[in-house]
Each structure stands twice: as C-alpha cells, then as structure tokens.
Motif scaffolding. Structure first.
Motif, PDB file in Angstrom:
ATOM      1  N   ASN A  10       0.809  -1.219   0.000  1.00 17.43           N
ATOM      2  CA  ASN A  10       0.000   0.000   0.000  1.00 17.43           C
ATOM      3  C   ASN A  10       0.839   1.264   0.000  1.00 17.43           C
ATOM      4  N   THR A  11       1.999   1.220   0.647  1.00 15.74           N
ATOM      5  CA  THR A  11       2.884   2.383   0.666  1.00 15.74           C
ATOM      6  C   THR A  11       3.301   2.753  -0.753  1.00 15.74           C
ATOM      7  N   ALA A  12       3.635   1.748  -1.555  1.00 17.65           N
ATOM      8  CA  ALA A  12       4.027   1.991  -2.942  1.00 17.65           C
ATOM      9  C   ALA A  12       2.835   2.459  -3.777  1.00 17.65           C
ATOM     10  N   VAL A  13       1.632   1.959  -3.467  1.00 16.33           N
ATOM     11  CA  VAL A  13       0.443   2.413  -4.187  1.00 16.33           C
ATOM     12  C   VAL A  13       0.221   3.905  -3.951  1.00 16.33           C
ATOM     13  N   ALA A  14       0.348   4.327  -2.690  1.00 11.05           N
ATOM     14  CA  ALA A  14       0.225   5.757  -2.373  1.00 11.05           C
ATOM     15  C   ALA A  14       1.251   6.563  -3.161  1.00 11.05           C
ATOM     16  N   ALA A  15       2.481   6.061  -3.222  1.00  9.08           N
ATOM     17  CA  ALA A  15       3.539   6.750  -3.965  1.00  9.08           C
ATOM     18  C   ALA A  15       3.193   6.838  -5.449  1.00  9.08           C
ATOM     19  N   CYS A  73      -6.271  15.241  -2.884  1.00  4.98           N
ATOM     20  CA  CYS A  73      -6.710  14.774  -1.567  1.00  4.98           C
ATOM     21  C   CYS A  73      -7.988  13.956  -1.681  1.00  4.98           C
ATOM     22  N   SER A  74      -8.908  14.425  -2.503  1.00  2.00           N
ATOM     23  CA  SER A  74     -10.174  13.716  -2.692  1.00  2.00           C
ATOM     24  C   SER A  74      -9.939  12.328  -3.282  1.00  2.00           C
ATOM     25  N   VAL A  75      -9.022  12.229  -4.248  1.00  2.00           N
ATOM     26  CA  VAL A  75      -8.716  10.938  -4.879  1.00  2.00           C
ATOM     27  C   VAL A  75      -8.111   9.971  -3.867  1.00  2.00           C
ATOM     28  N   LEU A  76      -7.140  10.423  -3.090  1.00  2.00           N
ATOM     29  CA  LEU A  76      -6.481   9.558  -2.111  1.00  2.00           C
ATOM     30  C   LEU A  76      -7.485   9.038  -1.080  1.00  2.00           C
ATOM     31  N   LEU A  77      -8.369   9.906  -0.618  1.00  2.00           N
ATOM     32  CA  LEU A  77      -9.362   9.498   0.370  1.00  2.00           C
ATOM     33  C   LEU A  77     -10.417   8.580  -0.239  1.00  2.00           C
ATOM     34  N   PRO A 130      -2.043  10.656   4.090  1.00  2.00           N
ATOM     35  CA  PRO A 130      -1.324  11.827   3.547  1.00  2.00           C
ATOM     36  C   PRO A 130      -2.252  12.905   3.007  1.00  2.00           C
ATOM     37  N   ALA A 131      -3.461  12.518   2.574  1.00  2.00           N
ATOM     38  CA  ALA A 131      -4.418  13.510   2.078  1.00  2.00           C
ATOM     39  C   ALA A 131      -4.839  14.466   3.189  1.00  2.00           C
ATOM     40  N   LEU A 132      -5.054  13.933   4.406  1.00  2.00           N
ATOM     41  CA  LEU A 132      -5.394  14.791   5.534  1.00  2.00           C
ATOM     42  C   LEU A 132      -4.263  15.778   5.818  1.00  2.00           C
ATOM     43  N   CYS A 133      -3.027  15.290   5.700  1.00  2.00           N
ATOM     44  CA  CYS A 133      -1.861  16.136   5.969  1.00  2.00           C
ATOM     45  C   CYS A 133      -1.681  17.192   4.886  1.00  2.00           C
ATOM     46  N   ALA A 154     -12.139   4.714   9.843  1.00  2.00           N
ATOM     47  CA  ALA A 154     -12.640   5.301   8.600  1.00  2.00           C
ATOM     48  C   ALA A 154     -13.336   6.645   8.827  1.00  2.00           C
ATOM     49  N   LEU A 155     -13.781   6.914  10.060  1.00  2.00           N
ATOM     50  CA  LEU A 155     -14.614   8.093  10.317  1.00  2.00           C
ATOM     51  C   LEU A 155     -13.926   9.414  10.005  1.00  2.00           C
ATOM     52  N   PRO A 156     -12.719   9.691  10.524  1.00  2.00           N
ATOM     53  CA  PRO A 156     -12.109  10.994  10.219  1.00  2.00           C
ATOM     54  C   PRO A 156     -11.837  11.204   8.739  1.00  2.00           C
ATOM     55  N   SER A 157     -11.476  10.121   8.038  1.00  2.00           N
ATOM     56  CA  SER A 157     -11.230  10.248   6.596  1.00  2.00           C
ATOM     57  C   SER A 157     -12.527  10.535   5.848  1.00  2.00           C
TER      58      SER A 157
END
Length: 393
Positions: free
Chosen positions: A138-143, A293-297, A316-319, A366-369
């Motif tokens: 998943n880390t690589a997917v985010a990248a 950000c919308s896409v990542l979430l 990372p989208a929240l950040c 999942a709630l905060p995201s």
C-alpha cells in the motif's frame, strides 16, 4: 514564547534529521519486531507470487507456506522477484525501507515548499509505521498515485501513465490516477502512455511463464477479487479487520447485515465526479491539490477491501489538506481529532474498552477520513480553495 516556538510543528518540520529519523526509523523498528516474532506472512505471500508464476501454479489458492491468499496481479511477480534471492529476514527489511523511500520521493515531488513536505512526512510517519508492520504494497500504491499527479503537472504524462499502470496491475487501486487526466496538457500522449504501459505490463510476466498461463492468471485474479469482495461483506461473522471503509462504517454503526454497498458507493462516485464541474480552475494549484486529496481518500473510503494498513494511502491527504490551510484554531482542533482517531483509535492511546467495543467493531478508523472527504467535497463546491494562499512552490 521562545520555548513554544521551538517545539511548534513548523520548528519540528524544519528539522530534516528528525523527519528522516521518524520516517525510516519507526518503520525499521516495527519490521525488526515483526521479524523477531516470525510474523512476516504477507512477505511470504509476495515471495511465492514469483515462485508460483515461475512454476506455473495457480496464484490464488491456499498454500501451506503461508496463511491467507494472494490478491495481487501476476505482474507483481516481477516486482518482488529481486527480493526472493535474499534471505527472508533481510528481504523484509529491504522491502519495507524501499517502500518508505519510494513514498518519501513521491512526497518530495509535490509542488509544495520543503517545510510543507516535511510536515506531511512528519505527521504521516506513524501511519507509515502501521503499514510497514504488515509489509504491504500500500505504501508503494500511495507513492504511485502521488507521483502520477506530480508528473502530470510537470508535463511528463508518459511517466505518469507508467506509475498509474504499475498500481493498477499490482493492486487495481493505482488506476485512480486517471482522475488527474483533466490536469494534463498532453492528453493524447497521456492516453497513449496508458495503452503502452498496459500492454507492456500485461506481457512482461510472460518472460518467466508461458503466455497461456499468464492469461489464465488474469482470469483467476478477477475471480479471486470477486471472492474477496464477497468475504469483506461478512463482518457479522467476525471479519472485523476488513472493509474499514465508508460502507463498512455505515454497516456496523447501523447493524445493517443485508446492505447493498452500492447505496453508498454510487452516491460517493456522483459526489466525487461533481467536483469536476469546477474544471475552469483546473490550472489552479489549490484546486488541483484538493482533487488529489479527494482521490487519495476516495480510493480507500469506497473500497470494501480497505484495511488498517491501507490508510497509508488516505492519511497523507489529511496532511496535505492541513498544510494548505491558513493557521487557525478550528482547523487545528479538527486535524488533531482526525489525527488521533485515524492513527491511534486501535492503539494503547485509547482504553482497551474503547478499542474492543468501539474502534475495531465499528471501523472508527474510517470516520475521520470520511468526514475529511465530505469537507473537501463541500469546500470544492463552495470554492473555498480560492481563499487559500496561492501555492507557489
């Protein structure tokens, strides 16, 4: 006042050594811990993707060498191949650190200031540690998603397509990078790149296995994903660590056993697509970042396959959203609450009772995201992004 400034988030973010120490150090500690207790099952699954492709064995069956089943595409066999020639313990460490380095590189490519990048890395380091403990991809997917965004903005569409297709051919998720299509200044080149890399990655595994076997692998992969999706819906049978998504949250909070995920997924898709009605701002960096950000979430929130380590894609989208905002008490309080719930709801920061009776069974992670995604959609439609300081980096 001097002491307060010294330990402010801006001061911490300016300490490059601290950012790198937390980014790599926390993940190194956790992978060494998992190795010490012989908990490297996910890596063993990955390793055997290469072995099974080479030996023409079905990739999606249960095997005695590990628990669970593989859910990655046959192209992944080539990515994991170099690691299979190392001793397992060393391979796990190298695998985790390279994934950390890949996401670090992706964040560094974002058109943000160095301080903003450092704050994103600093705040995401604990989430990265959680993902690293599972040794997942998943880390690589985010990248891949973040890099595809940055490369499109830089006009390097062919290579943006490269990373989109890597994510798609390993874990499907990467295909969401196509959401940045409208930011491309070379759309035909982008489409051509997608087609080129799709064909290339489809064919490449045939280097180590027969074409007929690889074609069958893709058919088996499709069926395996269907089975996994059906299993993810069975939270009432005790599978509480799966489907940590918007659908899973709603199912559990309202105890809806017979619930059609499309009732949440389709409105989510409509809301997501509605953000493109403001494409007249497609060249505005602030609008572009809100879509990122919308896409990542969205990728995590509307997938029934989402687990706790999948949130290294979403967090990372929240950040990113946070570093774009003007400093203010409301934004700070909102982010602190989101930070605590997203990263620590299932940890010792909260009481055992909360973890056992609230956080895990109700998919609170999942709630905060979900709240953050709804806020972003609202802000896009209210054109709140125009009130932010222009992104100049």
């Amino acid at each position: 006042m001097m002491l307060k400034n010294r330990f402010s988030l801006a001061w911490l973010g300016a300490q490059e050594w601290l950012v790198l120490l937390l980014w790599f150090g926390l993940s190194l500690i956790v992978v060494l811990k998992e190795i010490s207790i012989h908990n490297i099952n996910d890596y063993l699954v990955y390793k055997h993707v290469f072995i099974h492709v080479r030996e023409h064995q079905n990739l999606y069956l249960h095997y005695p060498e590990y628990f669970d089943v593989n859910n990655y595409g046959p192209f992944f066999s080539l990515i994991i191949a170099p690691f299979t020639f190392l001793p397992d313990n060393i391979a796990c460490v190298v695998w985790v650190l390279l994934n950390c380095a890949f996401l670090l590189y992706a964040v560094r490519q974002l058109p943000l200031t160095r301080l903003q990048q450092n704050i994103i890395l600093l705040l995401s380091s604990h989430e990265l540690m959680g993902a690293s403990s599972y040794l997942q991809f998943n880390t690589a997917v985010a990248a891949c998603i973040i890099l595809s965004f940055s490369l499109i903005l830089k006009g390097r569409d062919f290579w943006a397509a490269f990373f989109i297709m890597i994510g798609a051919f390993v874990k499907i998720y990467g295909i969401v990078g196509c959401a940045f299509f409208f930011f491309s200044r070379h759309r035909l080149k982008f489409i051509a790149g997608l087609l080129f890399w799709a064909v290339t990655f489809f064919v490449l595994p045939m280097i180590i296995a027969s074409p007929a076997f690889i074609v069958q692998c893709y058919k088996d992969w499709f069926n395996a994903l269907r089975v996994k999706t059906a299993q993810n819906d069975q939270f009432e049978q005790g599978i509480v660590l799966q489907n940590i998504s918007a659908m899973g949250l709603i199912r559990r909070v309202f105890h809806l056993k017979a619930f059609n995920d499309l009732l949440v997924f389709m409105p989510g898709v409509i809301l997501f697509c509605s953000q493109y009605i403001w494409l007249k701002y497609k060249d505005d960096r602030r609008y572009q970042f809100y879509i990122l950000c919308s896409v990542l979430l969205f990728t995590v929130l509307f997938s029934s396959s989402s687990e706790s380590p999948t949130y290294i894609i979403a967090f990372p989208a929240l950040c990113i959203w946070y570093v774009l905002q003007y400093p203010g008490k409301v934004n700070n309080i909102f982010f602190i609450i989101a930070f605590l719930l997203a990263q620590f709801a299932q940890s010792d920061v909260f009481t055992p009772w909360f973890r056992t009776h609230i956080a895990v069974p109700y998919a609170i992670k999942a709630l905060p995201s979900l709240v953050m995604w709804c806020v972003i959609v609202w802000q896009v439609h209210a054109r709140q992004f125009l009130k932010l300081a222009p992104v100049t980096a």
